[in-house]
Design a protein around this motif. Structure first.
Motif, PDB file in Angstrom:
ATOM      1  N   GLU A  32       0.719  -1.109   0.143  1.00  0.00           N
ATOM      2  CA  GLU A  32       0.008   0.229   0.070  1.00  0.00           C
ATOM      3  C   GLU A  32       0.736   1.408   0.055  1.00  0.00           C
ATOM      4  O   GLU A  32       1.960   1.190   0.842  1.00  0.00           O
ATOM      5  N   SER A  33       0.414   2.348  -0.568  1.00  0.00           N
ATOM      6  CA  SER A  33       1.294   3.568  -0.827  1.00  0.00           C
ATOM      7  C   SER A  33       0.584   4.299   0.303  1.00  0.00           C
ATOM      8  O   SER A  33      -0.617   4.352   0.808  1.00  0.00           O
ATOM      9  N   ALA A  34       1.287   5.469   0.561  1.00  0.00           N
ATOM     10  CA  ALA A  34       0.859   6.535   1.331  1.00  0.00           C
ATOM     11  C   ALA A  34      -0.196   7.111   1.024  1.00  0.00           C
ATOM     12  O   ALA A  34      -1.182   7.446   1.803  1.00  0.00           O
ATOM     13  N   GLN A  47       1.194  17.169   9.215  1.00  0.00           N
ATOM     14  CA  GLN A  47       1.246  15.980   8.791  1.00  0.00           C
ATOM     15  C   GLN A  47       1.385  14.939   9.930  1.00  0.00           C
ATOM     16  O   GLN A  47       2.085  15.341  11.013  1.00  0.00           O
ATOM     17  N   PRO A  48       0.430  13.609   9.895  1.00  0.00           N
ATOM     18  CA  PRO A  48       0.638  12.784  11.130  1.00  0.00           C
ATOM     19  C   PRO A  48       1.931  12.041  11.009  1.00  0.00           C
ATOM     20  O   PRO A  48       2.595  12.052  10.175  1.00  0.00           O
ATOM     21  N   ALA A  49       2.486  11.900  12.401  1.00  0.00           N
ATOM     22  CA  ALA A  49       3.771  11.142  12.535  1.00  0.00           C
ATOM     23  C   ALA A  49       3.574   9.749  11.973  1.00  0.00           C
ATOM     24  O   ALA A  49       4.750   9.491  11.605  1.00  0.00           O
ATOM     25  N   ASP A 108       5.717   5.044   9.010  1.00  0.00           N
ATOM     26  CA  ASP A 108       5.057   3.856   8.087  1.00  0.00           C
ATOM     27  C   ASP A 108       5.772   4.121   6.595  1.00  0.00           C
ATOM     28  O   ASP A 108       5.787   2.986   6.151  1.00  0.00           O
ATOM     29  N   PHE A 109       5.923   5.259   6.155  1.00  0.00           N
ATOM     30  CA  PHE A 109       6.183   5.329   4.772  1.00  0.00           C
ATOM     31  C   PHE A 109       7.556   6.422   4.732  1.00  0.00           C
ATOM     32  O   PHE A 109       7.413   7.599   4.538  1.00  0.00           O
ATOM     33  N   PRO A 110       8.623   5.929   5.127  1.00  0.00           N
ATOM     34  CA  PRO A 110       9.843   6.996   5.121  1.00  0.00           C
ATOM     35  C   PRO A 110      10.115   7.501   3.802  1.00  0.00           C
ATOM     36  O   PRO A 110       9.507   6.937   2.856  1.00  0.00           O
ATOM     37  N   GLY A 111      10.169   8.745   3.811  1.00  0.00           N
ATOM     38  CA  GLY A 111      10.448   9.352   2.570  1.00  0.00           C
ATOM     39  C   GLY A 111       9.171  10.292   2.118  1.00  0.00           C
ATOM     40  O   GLY A 111       9.241  10.954   1.329  1.00  0.00           O
ATOM     41  N   SER A 112       8.242  10.286   2.948  1.00  0.00           N
ATOM     42  CA  SER A 112       7.057  10.581   2.794  1.00  0.00           C
ATOM     43  C   SER A 112       6.681  12.091   3.152  1.00  0.00           C
ATOM     44  O   SER A 112       5.492  12.320   3.318  1.00  0.00           O
ATOM     45  N   LYS A 113       7.743  12.630   3.923  1.00  0.00           N
ATOM     46  CA  LYS A 113       7.715  13.735   4.584  1.00  0.00           C
ATOM     47  C   LYS A 113       7.266  14.908   3.571  1.00  0.00           C
ATOM     48  O   LYS A 113       7.806  15.067   2.356  1.00  0.00           O
TER      49      LYS A 113
END
Length: 280
Positions: free
Chosen positions: A35-37, A177-179, A184-189
């Motif tokens: 699943e994607s962010a 943005q929720p922590a 769960d999805f590193p790089g999604s910041k």
């Protein structure tokens, strides 16, 4: 002999397709794609219950006028409305005099050419003019918006799925943005210069929150201008701008259904009359 060979080739082709399809289905079941962010954190719009929705919906003109006020005082600084003319405002309850005053007082003037010098110039808007763009061209628009191009809003509720509800959800969707998303999805910041909004397709949008607080504008009709109210009202206005003839279309559709019902009844009656003496 030729027919037999053709049948064998066809059977082999069908078998290959069936084997490939089976393999695809088996892989999808046993090893599904991660699943994607966007899939996990994307928020789908809720139904805001506009009166224009539904088969027989009609515009709440008072709400549409409030939405126009929100567009005028908030959205028009960045977003164009190029397919709408000032004179169209008569369709939402403004008089010809009011429309003329709105056009003349509009902050952005119409681009024109000075007939004496041939140089670019501007003039006051008149009711026959379309709403002027806040930027001279796409390059200027991107330069003023961190290289993002603000979309024209004339048809935005037609261009986006569940358009009216989408507009409301987007305007109300800005938040921190929720922590757990980053966990769960590193790089999604959310990148610098963008804003987290789960109602947007990829969760990050270049447009800063346009509605920042309750009472941001003062409604002419005295309605309390909460953020939710302003978002609903501008969604109603943009629904109208995308389809100003919605009510007449609904009326024509209803008249057509009634006509077909009467016609079918008459056809059935004629059929019964013609064949009533015939034995089957």
């Amino acid at each position: 002999m030729v027919r037999t060979i053709a049948l064998l080739i066809g059977a082999a082709f069908v078998a290959a397709l069936g084997f490939a399809l089976f393999g695809t289905i088996k892989t999808a079941i046993t090893d599904p794609a991660p699943e994607s962010a966007e899939h996990v954190f994307h928020v789908h719009p809720e139904d805001i219950g506009l009166k224009s929705a539904g088969l027989l919906g009609k515009f709440d003109l008072q709400q549409v006028q409030r939405g126009f006020q929100v567009y005028k005082e908030v959205c028009s600084a960045c977003h164009s409305l190029k397919y709408v003319h000032f004179r169209d405002l008569t369709k939402i309850g403004y008089s010809a005099g009011q429309v003329k005053a709105i056009a003349e007082a509009w902050v952005i003037e119409q681009p024109t050419i000075n007939p004496e010098t041939g140089e670019a110039a501007t003039r006051k808007n008149v009711p026959a003019d379309p709403f002027p763009s806040p930027f001279a061209n796409e390059i200027a628009a991107r330069a003023a918006n961190n290289n993002a191009l603000p979309p024209d809003l004339s048809l935005i509720t037609k261009a986006r799925e569940d358009g009216s509800n989408y507009v409301h959800a987007l305007l109300m969707g800005y938040r921190d943005q929720p922590a757990e998303l980053v966990k769960d999805f590193p790089g999604s910041k959310t990148p610098k210069g963008l804003h987290y909004n789960p109602a947007f397709a990829n969760l990050n949008i270049a447009m800063p929150p346009p509605l920042t607080q309750d009472g941001q504008i003062t409604y002419a009709d005295g309605t309390k201008a909460t953020k939710d109210q302003m978002a609903r009202d501008v969604a109603a206005f943009l629904t109208w701008s995308a389809e100003p003839n919605l009510e007449s279309r609904h009326g024509a559709g209803l008249a057509t259904v009634v006509f077909l019902a009467i016609f079918l009844f008459l056809v059935w009656g004629a059929y019964q009359n013609v064949w009533r003496d015939q034995k089957h």
